[in-house]
Design an enzyme around this catalytic site. Structure first.
Site, PDB file in Angstrom:
ATOM      1  N   ASP A   9      42.193  15.780 -35.000  1.00 14.84           N
ATOM      2  CA  ASP A   9      42.712  16.271 -33.701  1.00 14.84           C
ATOM      3  C   ASP A   9      41.335  16.713 -32.357  1.00 14.84           C
ATOM      4  OD1 ASP A   9      43.476  17.728 -30.977  1.00 14.84           O
ATOM      5  OD2 ASP A   9      44.675  19.730 -32.208  1.00 14.84           O
ATOM      6  N   ASP A 105      44.254  12.573 -28.199  1.00  9.02           N
ATOM      7  CA  ASP A 105      42.962  13.705 -28.188  1.00  9.02           C
ATOM      8  C   ASP A 105      43.695  13.459 -29.894  1.00  9.02           C
ATOM      9  OD1 ASP A 105      45.363  15.168 -27.341  1.00  9.02           O
ATOM     10  OD2 ASP A 105      44.187  16.486 -27.414  1.00  9.02           O
ATOM     11  N   GLU A 106      44.485  13.189 -30.211  1.00  9.98           N
ATOM     12  CA  GLU A 106      45.184  13.483 -31.873  1.00  9.98           C
ATOM     13  C   GLU A 106      45.996  11.882 -32.629  1.00  9.98           C
ATOM     14  OE1 GLU A 106      47.752  16.641 -32.394  1.00  9.98           O
ATOM     15  OE2 GLU A 106      47.567  17.023 -30.566  1.00  9.98           O
TER      16      GLU A 106
END
Length: 411
Positions: A9, A105-106
């Site tokens: 993350d 973003d993960e």
């Protein structure tokens, strides 16, 4: 042998990118906000200094500045988000071919088979963290566990720039007293229902009576309990596999109120082009359309209809959606937001061709050609006449597969 799954993350991704692009902002409270002139003037993301001032995602800019007079406000930089996300992905893919995105973003990584080359799960996580920090200039938090859900939970436990291991022997000691809502699959409403059944913690959920939960929640009861017990078997998808959506939609809040049918049609055609492009990207056709409208008083109304024959053509989607608009709304009453979507999606190759499919196929080939031109030269190189010299769609973003703010969670 247990699987070894990482959940990576990127910390405060949108705000961190802003600081990376503008190093002088590193020690200032910062918020990424929509453009006030486009009526997107809310906090979309913030750094830790801004968070410490009480600023929350969704705060209007004026409220955020009241909480923190020294707040630096920057606009979203979509191109940088996409570019840096792809650079980070390249690092992930050096350690495994099983990399599954969860937003821009993960990511989940299955590194079970990579341990002989790169060490155990924690060692791989620490190595990736250091590489992302040194090579990209961003930090990540990584959860290491034996299921996707627990790995995701692990990455949330320590921020920023940390590795958290939840192994089978000790994971319940770490998360057992946490609320079930901390797990990705359980929302606030479900958590409230669980409380009424005296299930307040993840440990309570793991030890709950499955038959009682099935009575109250149906088929999802099994998934909830298996998640809490660490019995989830959901696989991490390989890099080359793209997740096929159940629906495709896009929406916009316009710079000014929409008070005429003509202006509404302009917005709908722009949205339909974006939606149709994504359908063709996945080789899908839609059997239904939806529209959601928000008026000047912030009231929402929505409606859906069958699309027959099925289509991935912007004209078909737009025309059916405009028909729904006429049923739902009367102008000049103003609209602020229009969202359109497609549902009942099917693989185009599995659809029986109708006797009228010739024209539809011709239109799809034409739009496919336009897709390729835009992909190479940019969206603006080819535009419909209805979209020329019109500022209503200026806030739409071309790269729909990387819409950074589609998740409510700011991490």
């Amino acid at each position: 042998m247990d699987r070894v799954i990482l959940h990576c993350d990127l910390n405060n991704f949108y705000a961190s990118v802003a600081q990376k692009m503008n190093p002088e902002l590193k020690d200032h409270p910062l918020a990424v906000c929509g453009d006030p002139e486009l009526r997107h003037g809310i906090v979309l993301a913030k750094n830790y200094l801004a968070k410490s001032c009480g600023i929350q995602t969704g705060d209007p800019i004026w409220m955020a500045k009241r909480k923190c007079p020294d707040l630096v406000v920057v606009r979203p930089d979509f191109d940088s988000y996409v570019k840096l996300s792809k650079e980070v992905h390249k690092i992930y893919e050096e350690y495994t071919d099983k990399v599954e995105s969860f937003g821009i973003d993960e990511c989940w990584l299955d590194v079970t088979a990579s341990q002989k080359l790169f060490g155990n799960g924690k060692q791989i996580a620490d190595t990736i963290r250091e590489r992302v920090k040194n090579e990209i200039g961003l930090t990540i938090s990584v959860g290491v566990s034996f299921t996707k859900i627990l790995a995701k939970l692990g990455s949330d436990l320590k921020k920023p720039d940390a590795t958290t291991v939840l192994d089978r022997e000790h994971y319940m000691e770490i998360i057992g007293n946490m609320s079930p809502s901390e797990m990705i699959m359980i929302g606030r409403k479900t958590s409230e229902k669980l409380k009424k059944l005296n299930i307040f913690t993840i440990s309570d959920l793991a030890n709950a009576d499955i038959n009682v939960l099935r009575y109250h929640f149906g088929v999802i009861a099994d998934n909830m309990i298996s998640a809490a017990r660490g019995e989830d078997t959901d696989e991490v998808s390989p890099v080359e596999i793209k997740t096929i959506p159940k629906s495709v939609s896009n929406g916009t809040t316009t710079p000014r109120d929409i008070t005429t049918l003509s202006d509404a049609k302009t917005v709908i055609f722009a949205l339909a082009e974006s939606v149709a492009n994504r359908l063709r990207h996945y080789n899908l056709v839609a059997g239904g359309v939806t529209i959601s409208l928000r008026d000047a008083d912030l009231n929402w109304v929505s409606k859906q209809a069958v699309l027959s024959p099925v289509s991935s053509n912007a004209n078909d989607i737009a025309e059916k959606t405009i028909a729904l608009l006429k049923e739902l709304h009367s102008f000049p009453d103003p609209l602020r937001t229009i969202t359109i979507g497609t549902i009942r999606l099917s693989d185009k190759d599995n659809i029986q061709l109708s006797m009228f499919s010739g024209n539809a196929d011709k239109e799809d080939r034409l739009e496919g050609s336009i897709d390729r031109i835009r992909e190479k030269y940019g969206y603006g190189v080819v535009k419909r006449g209805v979209l020329l010299d019109n500022n209503l769609t200026s806030s739409l973003h071309d790269d729909d597969d990387f819409r950074p703010f589609h998740q409510s969670k700011d991490s």
